[in-house]
Design an enzyme around this catalytic site. Structure first.
Site, PDB file in Angstrom:
ATOM      1  N   THR A   1       9.448  -8.437   5.310  1.00 23.57           N
ATOM      2  CA  THR A   1       8.074  -8.166   5.708  1.00 23.57           C
ATOM      3  C   THR A   1       7.551  -9.560   5.955  1.00 23.57           C
ATOM      4  O   THR A   1       8.269 -10.533   5.729  1.00 23.57           O
ATOM      5  CB  THR A   1       7.318  -7.478   4.549  1.00 23.57           C
ATOM      6  OG1 THR A   1       7.848  -6.162   4.389  1.00 23.57           O
ATOM      7  CG2 THR A   1       5.818  -7.350   4.764  1.00 23.57           C
TER       8      THR A   1
ATOM      9  N   SER B   1       3.162  -1.688  -1.128  1.00 23.93           N
ATOM     10  CA  SER B   1       2.905  -2.708  -2.154  1.00 23.93           C
ATOM     11  C   SER B   1       2.192  -3.918  -1.577  1.00 23.93           C
ATOM     12  O   SER B   1       1.899  -4.866  -2.309  1.00 23.93           O
ATOM     13  CB  SER B   1       4.227  -3.195  -2.753  1.00 23.93           C
ATOM     14  OG  SER B   1       4.884  -2.141  -3.396  1.00 23.93           O
TER      15      SER B   1
ATOM     16  N   GLY C   1       7.984  -8.811   0.198  1.00 27.24           N
ATOM     17  CA  GLY C   1       8.851  -8.748  -0.988  1.00 27.24           C
ATOM     18  C   GLY C   1       8.989  -7.362  -1.576  1.00 27.24           C
ATOM     19  O   GLY C   1       9.314  -7.221  -2.755  1.00 27.24           O
TER      20      GLY C   1
END
Ligand code: DON
Length: 576
Positions: A389, A461, A481
């Site tokens: 990402t 997240s 991550g």
């Protein structure tokens, strides 16, 4: 060694020498303390240098932070194909110098044909179709997100912001070793798709460092976006080609999915921590809830008294992580489809109670912690290393700040390049809970809150965050991550606010991660053996890991912008 932050930032802390702690921590980790990049007018921190430079040029030409963020977003889609994208989605957090904030949710959503059990095989267990193949893609949101950001906050001509990316794709750019090595990596999914193999791997004769990668099909796709805006992606030639290929390969996204895609503006989640205002990501990200829960659970523990990454600090933070990830598994999902109890999860009384379940001397086994209430839990699950990402930050001369995290999910998404269009597709559908309790690629488990439904956004997240003190900008931060994003971002914030590290040292300090399931404390390479031993003695199952998110941070120190990008990686902070 420099501890650059005003001591006022540390005023809440015990009077012991913060400087000495931080010094000892960095020395014991064998880290050369490093100066951050400094600038007074504007700054861009991104995980690929050419894209950072594109942003800097926009700022220098009088563009504001959002203009630069738009240009960086498109540039990364060319120069950082592992995660930069127009075929994925993400979040943009904006805070203008006048205090106005906005959160643009351009996360991918499930296509209309999606259904709850779409990834379950005949045996009732999840297949790999949420990660590989055409069915793994959610409806892309990036182009719509960048367009809305520009419409609301931009000051420069749209075309001028997309054009640098068109040029990089058309004329090509010189591959640096990290980009070439990532393309060559045997683990990436580009090998599996003929079009990806042709474009990115030169049909099996992979590019070498120093060679030029040209992406003519992507240049044409970007050119349509430059000329027509998001319509040039969600309608017309691009939409037709994309959906025809989808249909031919059994994928789900249709022209009406593309036409119906909407960016959602949400109120950022806000809270306070040690006298700072925290502005962060609301659901469908779990990140902001996680960050504020961890902050709430740490408040009053004096977890910081032995210094950064001391066994005491790691222990308290890891226990806060454990409790958050347990809640995440049950309560968090897309708020437009599920009644996410954000207020209850951040209720100070609840967090005080949760804090009270932390034994100051011992790790609490995860099977004794459940979502909200202690209960015995099921078998352990495996955990997969995080993929890719990317995150970038921009601050302009007026003090407007933007934090963007966007993604294809996996490295190179599902690995499929849409023939004729030159862009990679995401595999964001894997962020849903394909089946209650079954781990996804990041070992995350979920339930009804994150079950698949047409039009729903999968739980994320990603935690783009901005910190202020009063009306003053203090910090802009975020990371890729996977499930480790939230913990990585939290740790860097603590390194700055609680331990006084500068932006560079704060991102370089090794990090740790615990996500409830599996009940493992991951320590990033670089922790001293004594710390590891002390944590084992407290009851942790300690395992090494290469990375815990990859954090970008800009910190404002007495009016100077100070940027840190991880020395372990290959990003760039560009300022002027
Ligand atoms: O939204 C999320 O949480 C994930 N799709 C992010 C994936 C990710 O960060 C992978 N890379 N490191």
């Amino acid at each position: 060694m420099r501890i650059l932050l005003p001591l006022a930032r540390l005023a809440h802390m015990p009077s012991r020498s913060v400087r000495l702690w931080a010094l000892c921590a960095l020395v014991s980790f064998g880290l050369p303390a490093k100066e951050p990049v400094k600038a007074t007018h504007g700054m861009v921190g991104a995980q690929e240098p050419l894209a950072a430079d594109v942003g800097l040029t926009v700022l220098k030409n009088g563009g504001n932070a959002v203009d630069a963020a738009v240009a960086v977003g498109f540039a990364l889609a060319v120069t950082h194909p592992v995660a930069g994208n127009i075929g994925g989605g993400g979040f943009m957090l904006v805070r203008l110098a006048n205090g106005t904030t906005d959160f643009l949710d351009f996360r991918e959503c499930a296509p209309a044909k999606a259904s709850r059990d779409m990834y379950l095989g005949p045996n009732g267990n999840p297949t790999r179709e949420s990660i590989y193949g055409w069915k793994s893609a959610g409806v892309p949101g990036t182009v719509a997100g960048l367009e809305l950001a520009h419409k609301k906050f931009g000051s420069q001509d749209w075309k001028s912001l997309v054009t640098p990316a068109v040029g990089l794709a058309k004329d090509g750019f010189t591959l640096t070793e990290p980009v070439a090595a990532a393309l060559r990596s045997e683990n990436n999914p580009l090998n599996q798709d003929p079009e990806s193999k042709r474009i990115f791997l030169r049909d099996g004769n992979p590019y070498k460092t120093g060679e030029v990668l040209k992406q003519p099909e992507l240049a044409s796709t970007l050119d349509r976006i430059a000329r027509q805006g998001a319509k040039g992606f969600y309608r017309g030639e691009t939409a037709k080609k994309l959906t025809a290929e989808m249909a031919a390969h059994g994928g789900f996204i249709t022209e009406s999915d593309l036409q119906d895609y909407k960016v959602i503006e949400r109120l950022p989640l806000t809270g306070t921590y040690h006298g700072y205002n925290v502005i962060t990501a609301p659901p469908p990200s779990a990140g902001g809830v996680g960050l504020l829960q961890m902050m709430g659970m740490l408040t009053g523990t004096t977890y910081e008294s032995d210094g950064p990454n001391s066994p005491k600090a790691v222990h308290f933070v890891a226990e806060a992580m454990r409790r958050f990830y347990a809640d995440r598994s049950e309560y968090l999902g897309d708020p437009d489809f599920y009644n996410v109890p954000v207020r209850q999860l951040l209720d100070p009384a609840y967090l005080t109670w949760r804090r009270g379940t932390i034994d100051p001397e011992r790790a609490t086994p995860s099977e004794l912690i459940g979502p909200g209430l202690p209960k015995h839990l099921q078998a352990r699950v495996s955990w997969y290393e995080s993929k890719e990402t990317t995150h970038y930050n921009v601050v302009d001369a007026k003090g407007n700040a933007v934090a963007v995290t966007y993604t294809l999910n996996n490295s190179y998404g599902n690995g499929i390049t849409v023939p004729g269009l030159g862009f990679l597709l995401n595999d964001e559908m894997d962020d849903f809970a394909a089946k209650p309790g079954a781990p996804n690629m990041f070992g995350m488990v979920g339930a009804d809150a994150n079950a698949i439904e047409p039009g729903k956004r999968p739980l994320s997240s990603m935690t783009p965050t901005i910190i202020t003190k009063g009306s003053k900008l203090e910090m802009v931060v975020g990371a890729p991550g996977g499930s480790r994003i939230t913990t990585g971002v939290a740790e860097v914030i603590f390194n700055v606010l609680d331990f006084g590290l500068n932006a560079q040292d704060a991102v370089d300090l090794p990090r740790f991660h615990l996500q409830w399931k599996p009940d493992v404390l991951y320590l990033q390479t670089g922790f001293p053996l004594q710390t590891e031993g002390a944590l084992r003695a407290m009851g942790y199952d300690v395992k090494p890991t290469d990375n815990v998110a990859r954090v970008e941070a800009i910190v404002v120190n007495n009016g100077t912008l100070e940027g840190g990008t991880e020395s372990r990686l290959h990003g760039k902070v560009a300022g002027y």
